[in-house]
Structures are given as structure tokens and as C-alpha cells.
Design an enzyme around this catalytic site. Sequence first.
Site, PDB file in Angstrom:
ATOM      1  N   ARG A 109      57.239  21.472  94.037  1.00 43.59           N
ATOM      2  CA  ARG A 109      58.372  20.621  94.392  1.00 43.59           C
ATOM      3  C   ARG A 109      58.367  19.324  93.579  1.00 43.59           C
ATOM      4  O   ARG A 109      59.413  18.819  93.171  1.00 43.59           O
ATOM      5  CB  ARG A 109      58.321  20.303  95.893  1.00 43.59           C
ATOM      6  CG  ARG A 109      59.577  19.612  96.401  1.00 43.59           C
ATOM      7  CD  ARG A 109      59.520  19.401  97.899  1.00 43.59           C
ATOM      8  NE  ARG A 109      60.693  18.665  98.351  1.00 43.59           N
ATOM      9  CZ  ARG A 109      60.693  17.828  99.365  1.00 43.59           C
ATOM     10  NH1 ARG A 109      59.567  17.594 100.040  1.00 43.59           N
ATOM     11  NH2 ARG A 109      61.791  17.202  99.725  1.00 43.59           N
ATOM     12  N   HIS A 149      61.497  17.864  91.305  1.00 49.60           N
ATOM     13  CA  HIS A 149      62.051  16.528  91.525  1.00 49.60           C
ATOM     14  C   HIS A 149      61.916  15.654  90.289  1.00 49.60           C
ATOM     15  O   HIS A 149      62.781  14.826  90.005  1.00 49.60           O
ATOM     16  CB  HIS A 149      61.353  15.862  92.714  1.00 49.60           C
ATOM     17  CG  HIS A 149      61.898  16.294  94.038  1.00 49.60           C
ATOM     18  ND1 HIS A 149      62.270  15.393  95.023  1.00 49.60           N
ATOM     19  CD2 HIS A 149      62.150  17.523  94.544  1.00 49.60           C
ATOM     20  CE1 HIS A 149      62.726  16.051  96.076  1.00 49.60           C
ATOM     21  NE2 HIS A 149      62.652  17.352  95.813  1.00 49.60           N
ATOM     22  N   ASN A 205      62.686  11.248  97.941  1.00 53.12           N
ATOM     23  CA  ASN A 205      61.350  11.584  97.450  1.00 53.12           C
ATOM     24  C   ASN A 205      60.237  11.214  98.426  1.00 53.12           C
ATOM     25  O   ASN A 205      59.077  11.577  98.210  1.00 53.12           O
ATOM     26  CB  ASN A 205      61.076  10.890  96.109  1.00 53.12           C
ATOM     27  CG  ASN A 205      61.726  11.611  94.938  1.00 53.12           C
ATOM     28  OD1 ASN A 205      61.953  12.813  94.997  1.00 53.12           O
ATOM     29  ND2 ASN A 205      62.039  10.874  93.890  1.00 53.12           N
ATOM     30  N   HIS A 245      61.333  28.255  97.590  1.00 49.07           N
ATOM     31  CA  HIS A 245      61.244  28.040  99.031  1.00 49.07           C
ATOM     32  C   HIS A 245      60.552  29.207  99.744  1.00 49.07           C
ATOM     33  O   HIS A 245      60.535  29.254 100.965  1.00 49.07           O
ATOM     34  CB  HIS A 245      62.634  27.818  99.621  1.00 49.07           C
ATOM     35  CG  HIS A 245      63.167  26.443  99.369  1.00 49.07           C
ATOM     36  ND1 HIS A 245      64.397  26.014  99.817  1.00 49.07           N
ATOM     37  CD2 HIS A 245      62.627  25.387  98.720  1.00 49.07           C
ATOM     38  CE1 HIS A 245      64.597  24.757  99.436  1.00 49.07           C
ATOM     39  NE2 HIS A 245      63.526  24.360  98.770  1.00 49.07           N
TER      40      HIS A 245
END
Length: 349
Positions: free
Chosen positions: A65, A69, A96, A217
Site C-alpha cells: 500500500r 500511495h 495517509n 486488496h
Amino acid sequence: MNSPTLLSLSSLFLLLLSTSTTSTSHTLLRKDYYKDSCPNVESIVRAAVEKKFEQTFTTAPATLRLFFHDCFVRGCDASVILFSRNSTAEKDNSDNLSLAGDGFDTVIRAKEAVESVPSCRHKVSCADILALATRDAVKLDSRVGSVIKRWCEVEHYCSTGGPTYEVELGRLDGRISTRKSVRHHLPKPEFGLNQLKSMFASHGLTLTDLVALSGAHTIGFSHCTRVYKRIYSFKSKTRIDPTLDLQYAKLLQQRCPRNADPRAVADLDPHTPNTFDNVYYKNLQQGKGLFTSDQTLFTDKKSRKIVNLFASNSTAFEGAFVVAMTKLGRIGVKTGNQGEIRRDCAAVN
């Protein structure tokens, strides 16, 4: 693993072909970039990731992740890792704040391991280390180390065990990290397909890339606060999002009661949350996508065919995921005087 049918293989070929667009922003990236300056960089990073993984499984989803990001905001330049004393860096943005510390720690430890080798000192960027660590975190499985093996046997937690792939290298680290720059650059849980398509397309990523990257996910969890609206205050008679399987929604309500501890979490994949597999897509077929941005991939006809292919053919999913991750790693690459090789991943030189 399902045996692909002729139709599935044809579909996979077309899907992968559609993701193979070229870009000029990554022309200096090479898989053997460090062959002379730090030839053992991959094994050094892998060992550090394995050691961290033995301590906590969260290492895998947290690192994956973190990479996403980072790349979606200012490009893949490790700017998300930079620390600010006055809370004005990317990592301080509300989007974040939920990033798990294990992702940051994985990169920092791997950087320290690389810097400890005299021939590699000050030669490998944090951005490249993050890219390598992400690949390794996806691939790691329960055969790594006796500690994680015992943990899997006792707790019945499986491994990530996802696909492996070669990582293009040669990125430099960015010198700028601002909280404001995150705004409108990351997908939100309530996004529909059109919003997601537009955001991904702005980075040169196709619908297939979008669906494949959403498969990340398949591991990890989310804080309950990000799903409350779907299970308690949706605009329907039942107050539950009608695209949710009702039994799954009730399970989520048990896991995420009203006014629960803000640290409470729910698995992104309710069935195999610690295994990198294609069950995520099977969940979508059953109305068990945790976020609206997950479930919309199946409810919207434009992406349903891709979901069905990935749900029935894990080879198709893994192949598309590797292609999409490679393209993701090319976004906004810094070269030349655009960046630097940080000595400390949390601070500019």
C-alpha cells in the site's frame, strides 16, 4: 489453480496487450541498474524484508500500500516516506495517516542493510528499495523462516505467496513532500468506476490495470471507520448498501459496531486475508467487496468481464498484476537533477 480455457487464454492475451502501452518517463530504468555499483542489492533487500515479515505479517500489505500511495501522488520517488517536524509532509495527510508503520519500517530497515555494505553505500535510492521491497512482500510465503512457519501452523494464517517479477530500477528520491500534494490524488473508498478510471488513466493505467491493482486488496485490512457508511447510514430502507451481501454486511456490523474503537479493523478479504490469491474477485461476485470502490468493479458492466476472468483464472490475474505493477513503478520517475539518493529515507540530504 484453475486450468485456463481457450476463451480465458484469448481474453488474457487481449487484456495484457491492452496494458502494454509505452511511456517515455521510464526510459532510463533498467532491471540490472545496480549490477556494477551494488550487485547484491536484491538479495540484501529481500533478506531485510524476510526478517521483518517474520516479525509481523502486516509487512506485506503495508509495504504494498505504501508503494501505491507513493507512486500516485508525486511519482515513485519515496516522497511519502519523508518526515516533517511540523506535520506538513505527505505522510501527514489524512489519506495517509492510516498507512501502517510496518511499511515505512520495512523500507528503512532495508535501506540500513544496503548502507551497511561498503560498496553499496549512498548508491541505492529509497525509491528503488521500496519498489524491490514491495515485490518481495508480495511473493513471501510461510516457508520463510521458522518463526513465521510456526505462526502459520498455530494461527492458521497462510502466506502472501503472490507472483514474482523483475523490478525496473534507477529511480531517484524526490526532495519535496507536502501534505497538500496528496489532495485528489488517491482513490477513496466511496469512488465509483468512472472516478477510478479517470484517476488511473491520468497515470497511463488502463481499466485492466485498475482491476488488477485493486487485487492488492486480497491481503490486509482497513479501519472500520472507512466502511461505516455502507453498513449503517446508506440511503436505503435497510440502511445497508444494497450491493453488499446481507450476511456479509451483518458480519461487518459485528466486526465494526457503532462507536467502536477507532483502531478496529476489518479484513479486505473475509476469506483468505493473508494469502495473495484471486479470492478477492470471487468475493466481488458474491457482493463481498469491502469498499464501494471494490464492489463497483463487479456491479459496473464495464469492468465485470475482467473481474469474472480473474475470479476464474488465477494465472490471468497474476499476469495482469505483474504488468500493472511494472507500469505503476514507472509513474513520475525522477532522474538526473530531478532527485537524489537519500542517505536517510526519512530526510533529504
